[in-house]
Scaffold this active site. Structure first.
Site, PDB file in Angstrom:
ATOM      1  N   GLU A   1     -90.840  57.788 -31.231  1.00 54.89           N
ATOM      2  CA  GLU A   1     -92.294  57.762 -31.380  1.00 54.89           C
ATOM      3  C   GLU A   1     -92.823  56.335 -31.514  1.00 54.89           C
ATOM      4  O   GLU A   1     -93.960  56.048 -31.131  1.00 54.89           O
ATOM      5  CB  GLU A   1     -92.703  58.597 -32.601  1.00 54.89           C
ATOM      6  CG  GLU A   1     -94.119  59.110 -32.539  1.00 54.89           C
ATOM      7  CD  GLU A   1     -94.397  60.192 -33.560  1.00 54.89           C
ATOM      8  OE1 GLU A   1     -95.157  61.129 -33.233  1.00 54.89           O
ATOM      9  OE2 GLU A   1     -93.866  60.112 -34.684  1.00 54.89           O
TER      10      GLU A   1
ATOM     11  N   HIS B   1     -66.787  69.377 -27.390  1.00 50.98           N
ATOM     12  CA  HIS B   1     -66.301  70.526 -26.628  1.00 50.98           C
ATOM     13  C   HIS B   1     -67.369  71.058 -25.665  1.00 50.98           C
ATOM     14  O   HIS B   1     -67.208  72.142 -25.096  1.00 50.98           O
ATOM     15  CB  HIS B   1     -65.833  71.618 -27.588  1.00 50.98           C
ATOM     16  CG  HIS B   1     -64.678  71.188 -28.437  1.00 50.98           C
ATOM     17  ND1 HIS B   1     -63.367  71.407 -28.086  1.00 50.98           N
ATOM     18  CD2 HIS B   1     -64.645  70.513 -29.610  1.00 50.98           C
ATOM     19  CE1 HIS B   1     -62.575  70.904 -29.015  1.00 50.98           C
ATOM     20  NE2 HIS B   1     -63.326  70.352 -29.955  1.00 50.98           N
TER      21      HIS B   1
ATOM     22  N   LYS C   1    -102.722  67.434 -27.450  1.00 52.32           N
ATOM     23  CA  LYS C   1    -103.618  68.018 -28.454  1.00 52.32           C
ATOM     24  C   LYS C   1    -105.024  68.190 -27.886  1.00 52.32           C
ATOM     25  O   LYS C   1    -105.662  69.235 -28.077  1.00 52.32           O
ATOM     26  CB  LYS C   1    -103.673  67.125 -29.699  1.00 52.32           C
ATOM     27  CG  LYS C   1    -102.413  67.120 -30.543  1.00 52.32           C
ATOM     28  CD  LYS C   1    -102.639  66.235 -31.767  1.00 52.32           C
ATOM     29  CE  LYS C   1    -101.404  66.145 -32.630  1.00 52.32           C
ATOM     30  NZ  LYS C   1    -101.615  65.280 -33.804  1.00 52.32           N
TER      31      LYS C   1
END
Length: 431
Positions: A284, A305, A420
């Site tokens: 960020e 794995h 937003k």
């Protein structure tokens, strides 16, 4: 510097020449450090987290203790915590890091997103329980926590009526925002996040310290860790400031060696959110202007794995940062077999899981280095409240230097506002 608390090992970074790197970067680091302290960086006033270790915390700690005692007197068994971004990741990080010492008899339920399943699951779990509600949001307007706070505040009100206020804590701005108004109107306990502390730098604000206290950890020890880190990181010398050195090596690996990805690695699932916090701090703060490393993470040995093949033999577009936490709070020795060694593991008899994990760390570093992977290793002295405070502050300081070397404003996140704005436009128009 307190080398025994945190050490940085660069012996597995290909092409790293200390003399050349120090000569190239030291003056830049000196200037950024001066600008940071003088509040001359972009949004340079957002340094409340850096000032925090030196402040008097007696009133805050007293208030936190009072909330803890009140919840115990109300026989609270469950905490519903509503927050997102740094207000969620940071809380989860500190509680997970210290989980082996967590007090019994109290359970936390995180509601961090728009998942109806998650909210419904928590509602089901807290039914008929004695519970309390804590939320963190500086504005009170961030949609995800605002929606969840409404849902759970309504439930709390239906359950406890005009006494529900006793079970609500809001952590928000001192003077502004919807939560401040709600606290004033309904008598909710309020803790203040200073307006000059951004979300990803707020883990050790009242939010993190309160939750730590409720779950049996020592907020004072956490704060002492931050203070020690600040003392250790006063110097700008790359020889003695490991946070600045880490920032410089990241920058050099990105700009000179042309790596695009940093894979941060830990060897315990308890540290997953520590890696997520690393990802948020750097992602960020640096993800701007099409110029940044892409921070990601893996939990070893589990991910060996699934991703181990790629790390060993895939295209080397990444470097690794390994976080090794010494002196873990829990250990188990391999016991003698009850089944006549039919699993053929007696050669490890009486070795501990932590000893075996240490061998795994060394072996993986050696294997990946032989495959031309550059590896930075950060070793933390212990798993403790003090060490958490130390390392979180250390990471925050490293973030500021690393992002500033790229020329970024490390304290804003304008890209987050794009979705937003579009989302609110659609929701208000009935989409």
């Amino acid at each position: 510097m307190s080398d025994k608390l945190l050490t940085i090992d660069l012996s597995h970074v290909y092409g790293f020449d200390k003399e050349i790197i120090f000569k190239k970067y030291q003056k830049k680091v000196d200037q950024i450090h001066q600008d940071f302290l003088a509040h001359k960086l972009a949004d340079g006033h957002m340094t409340g987290w850096y000032d925090q270790p030196d402040q008097n915390h007696q009133f805050l700690l007293k208030t936190i203790n009072q909330i803890d005692k009140k919840f115990k007197s109300l026989k609270v068994t469950d905490i519903v915590y509503v927050g997102i971004g740094g207000s969620f990741t940071g809380i989860k990080t500190v509680l997970d890091f210290l989980k082996p010492k967590q007090r019994t008899g109290l359970k936390i339920h995180f509601v961090p997103d728009l998942s109806a399943f998650q909210a419904a699951s928590v509602i089901k779990e807290i039914k008929n329980k004695s519970w309390a509600l804590i939320t963190t949001s500086k504005s009170g307007r961030t949609l995800e926590p605002a929606l969840n706070f409404r849902i759970f505040r309504n439930l709390l009100n239906k359950r406890y009526g005009n006494k529900h206020y006793q079970r609500v804590v809001v952590i928000t701005d001192e003077k502004k925002g919807l939560l401040t108004k709600m606290a004033s109107n309904h008598g909710y306990q309020k803790l203040v996040i200073d307006s000059n502390i951004g979300g990803r730098f707020s883990t050790l604000s009242p939010a993190g310290l309160l939750l730590a206290k409720l779950f049996g950890h020592d907020p004072k020890a956490i704060l002492k860790g931050t203070l020690q880190a600040k003392k250790d990181l006063q110097t700008t010398s790359l020889e003695n400031n490991s946070a600045y050195l880490y920032a410089v090596v990241r920058h050099w690996l990105y700009t000179t060696k042309k790596f695009k990805i940093e894979v941060c690695i830990a060897y315990h699932s308890l540290y997953e959110y520590l890696l997520l916090q690393h990802r948020q701090l750097f992602g960020e703060s640096e993800g701007k202007n099409d110029k940044s490393l892409f921070p990601t993470f893996s939990i070893f040995t589990v991910d060996l794995h699934s991703m181990g093949q790629l790390y060993q033999e895939g295209e080397k577009v990444f470097f690794e940062t390994v976080i090794d936490v010494k002196n873990p709070l829990v250990n188990i020795n391999l016991p003698p077999s009850d089944f006549d060694n039919d699993d053929e593991l007696d050669f490890l008899l009486d070795k501990s899981l932590n000893e075996i994990s240490d061998v795994a760390i060394d072996s993986v570093i050696k294997a990946h280095y032989q495959a031309n992977v550059s590896i930075i290793k950060l070793t933390l002295k212990e798993q403790s409240a003090f060490m958490f405070g130390y390392f979180y502050f250390w990471l925050s300081v490293a973030t500021v230097m690393s992002g500033s070397l790229l020329g970024h404003n490390v304290f804003n996140q304008p890209g987050v506002e794009v979705y937003k704005k579009l989302m609110f436009e659609k929701l208000r128009s009935g989409h």
